[in-house]
Design a protein around this motif. Structure first.
Motif, PDB file in Angstrom:
ATOM      1  N   ASP A  20       0.572  -1.352   0.031  1.00  0.00           N
ATOM      2  CA  ASP A  20      -0.105   0.533   0.028  1.00  0.00           C
ATOM      3  C   ASP A  20       0.913   0.974  -0.192  1.00  0.00           C
ATOM      4  OD1 ASP A  20      -2.085   1.699   0.502  1.00  0.00           O
ATOM      5  OD2 ASP A  20      -2.857   1.324   2.137  1.00  0.00           O
TER       6      ASP A  20
ATOM      7  N   ASN B 199      -0.188   3.817  -0.066  1.00  0.00           N
ATOM      8  CA  ASN B 199      -0.603   5.894   0.478  1.00  0.00           C
ATOM      9  C   ASN B 199       0.031   6.104   1.261  1.00  0.00           C
ATOM     10  OD1 ASN B 199      -2.980   7.213   0.848  1.00  0.00           O
ATOM     11  ND2 ASN B 199      -2.921   6.500   3.160  1.00  0.00           N
TER      12      ASN B 199
ATOM     13  N   ASN C 131      -2.524   1.555  -4.054  1.00  0.00           N
ATOM     14  CA  ASN C 131      -2.843   3.032  -3.768  1.00  0.00           C
ATOM     15  C   ASN C 131      -1.866   3.618  -4.761  1.00  0.00           C
ATOM     16  OD1 ASN C 131      -5.650   3.140  -2.386  1.00  0.00           O
ATOM     17  ND2 ASN C 131      -4.754   2.381  -0.339  1.00  0.00           N
TER      18      ASN C 131
ATOM     19  N   PRO D 137       0.523   6.144  -6.320  1.00  0.00           N
ATOM     20  CA  PRO D 137       0.342   8.258  -6.721  1.00  0.00           C
ATOM     21  C   PRO D 137       0.485   7.814  -7.473  1.00  0.00           C
ATOM     22  CG  PRO D 137       1.839   7.341  -5.126  1.00  0.00           C
ATOM     23  CD  PRO D 137       1.261   6.030  -5.692  1.00  0.00           C
TER      24      PRO D 137
ATOM     25  N   LYS E 213      -4.087   2.211  -9.181  1.00  0.00           N
ATOM     26  CA  LYS E 213      -4.427   3.633  -8.731  1.00  0.00           C
ATOM     27  C   LYS E 213      -5.266   3.341  -7.248  1.00  0.00           C
ATOM     28  CE  LYS E 213      -8.193   5.023 -11.732  1.00  0.00           C
ATOM     29  NZ  LYS E 213      -8.159   5.537 -13.054  1.00  0.00           N
ATOM     30  N   GLU E 214      -4.678   4.664  -6.858  1.00  0.00           N
ATOM     31  CA  GLU E 214      -5.630   5.407  -5.470  1.00  0.00           C
ATOM     32  C   GLU E 214      -7.470   5.280  -5.797  1.00  0.00           C
ATOM     33  OE1 GLU E 214      -2.790   9.009  -3.774  1.00  0.00           O
ATOM     34  OE2 GLU E 214      -2.833   9.262  -5.981  1.00  0.00           O
TER      35      GLU E 214
END
Length: 405
Positions: free
Chosen positions: A198, A200, A233, A235, A261-262
């Motif tokens: 992840d 994020n 996630n 970026p 993608k996110e």
């Protein structure tokens, strides 16, 4: 008896996606090319000579599997040797050098007994790196999420000096070793894991040193242990960097990568992992406190289109029966409700859960209801205010007088 019903509007369940160019090694000798079989035999000969010369111990082993003496019937040893050969494209001497360095590292690092160590990272368990369930093919899944280190105090606590970094690396190896203990090491078995990372809130600059160390350790000492690497996630800048470096990666390496993608974590993970094994924070039904209670109850998947309202009807509920259910929508951001509809004419519909807007980061719903009269439970997810298609899943259990119905 447990039973599953289909939503009144639904698409077929998401099926596993496999990159066409990716073919996981089965480790069956009859599937090897003649040149690969020859390389394996030569590898065994060189390893035997190395033992005779005292370069490697005669009782050398990895993950509890003896490497010596070489036996024509030891399939598990063949699996390990083939992993090193595959990692070096069947160049025998390079594979032997890698194996010998790995044996030295495992001895110096104490990797064989690291699973039993208490390294003091209880607050990171289930958050930063952890094993959680299996994918649809049976591979153990390891999740990685480093967003917690955007907090400077947490970062300093874990990576504040070189000794702290070394301790963290030991813990990260410990997590991987736990996953490897779940592998079969046999032809046709489950011989690798799935890595889900992840991205994020990942503080890329601060974690560069730790990431490089982890990558180096894994590449040098855990050949062909990862069947697929799924990044969620992702970026924009990571996608751009991947595009830049992609031409320098081998086709086999690229075929293992999945970038999502996110906001698309649930949809991506459902392609490879059943929802009952996907953590709740990624749109699944798996909670940490359920990991030690046996295999999770299977869930049914469905899709909620943009502008659509889906009603899930669970019928055949008898009076005095208790129904327990879980439901989750990846990235929620829609209205959810639950009501009980009695069969008897003139009976009123009961609002079990009033309609409420579920935010994008809501947990899975877990609830129960005891029916006073026979009827059905209707779970409703209303996505009519959005144009975005969402994946979702649910499961339920009906009990009466402590007997599963």
């Amino acid at each position: 008896m447990d039973s599953l019903s289909s939503p009144s509007k639904s698409n077929s369940a998401t099926t596993p996606h496999r990159t066409p160019s990716f073919k996981e090694d089965t480790y069956h000798l009859h599937n090897l090319k003649p040149t690969e079989k020859k390389a394996l035999e030569e590898f065994k000969e060189k390893l035997t000579i190395a033992a005779a010369d005292g370069i490697v111990a005669g009782d050398a082993s990895m993950w509890g599997i003896p490497l010596l003496p070489i036996s024509a019937t030891n399939e598990k040893t063949d699996v390990i040797l083939l992993k090193f050969l595959r990692a070096r494209e069947f160049r025998v001497q390079d594979s032997l050098n890698m194996l010998l360095k790995c044996l030295t590292w495992r001895k110096d690092f104490g990797a064989d007994n690291i699973v039993e160590e208490d390294l003091g990272f209880k607050d990171l368990e289930g958050v930063v790196a952890y094993m959680n369930g299996y994918d649809k093919q049976g591979h153990p899944v390891c999740y990685n999420a480093y967003g917690v280190f955007k907090d400077k105090e947490m970062y300093e606590k874990i990576f504040g000096d070189n000794e702290k970094l070394k301790k963290f690396l030991r813990w990260r190896v410990q997590v991987l070793e736990r996953g490897i203990k779940m592998l079969h090491f046999k032809p046709g078995g489950i011989n690798s894991i799935i890595q889900v990372t992840d991205l994020n809130d990942m503080p890329k600059r601060e974690l560069r040193v730790a990431s490089n160390h982890i990558l180096s350790l894994f590449q040098d000492n855990y050949p062909e242990m990862v069947a697929r690497k799924i990044f969620i996630n992702v970026p924009w800048y990571f996608s751009m960097l991947y595009s830049m470096f992609s031409p320098f990666l081998t086709q086999r390496t690229k075929s293992k990568f999945v970038l999502s993608k996110e906001g698309n974590a649930a949809e991506t993970l459902y392609k490879y992992i059943s929802p009952e094994n996907v953590p709740v924070q990624y749109g699944g039904l798996s909670r940490p406190n359920q990991l030690n209670t046996g295999p999770p109850k299977p869930a049914s998947e469905f899709t909620v289109k943009g502008g659509e309202k889906v009603n899930i009807q669970i019928e055949g509920i008898e009076a005095s029966a208790t129904i327990t259910w879980d439901i989750v929508v990846g990235g929620w951001d829609l209205v959810y409700s639950a009501e009980y509809v009695p069969n008897a004419n003139g009976s009123y519909t009961i609002a079990v859960e009033k309609p409420r807007k579920m935010g994008p980061v809501e947990d899975a719903v877990h609830n129960s209801y005891t029916a006073k009269e026979a009827g059905k439970l209707v779970l409703s997810v209303d996505n009519s205010a959005s144009r975005k298609r969402k994946v979702a899943s649910y499961r339920y259990l009906v009990r009466k007088s402590n007997i599963v119905m």
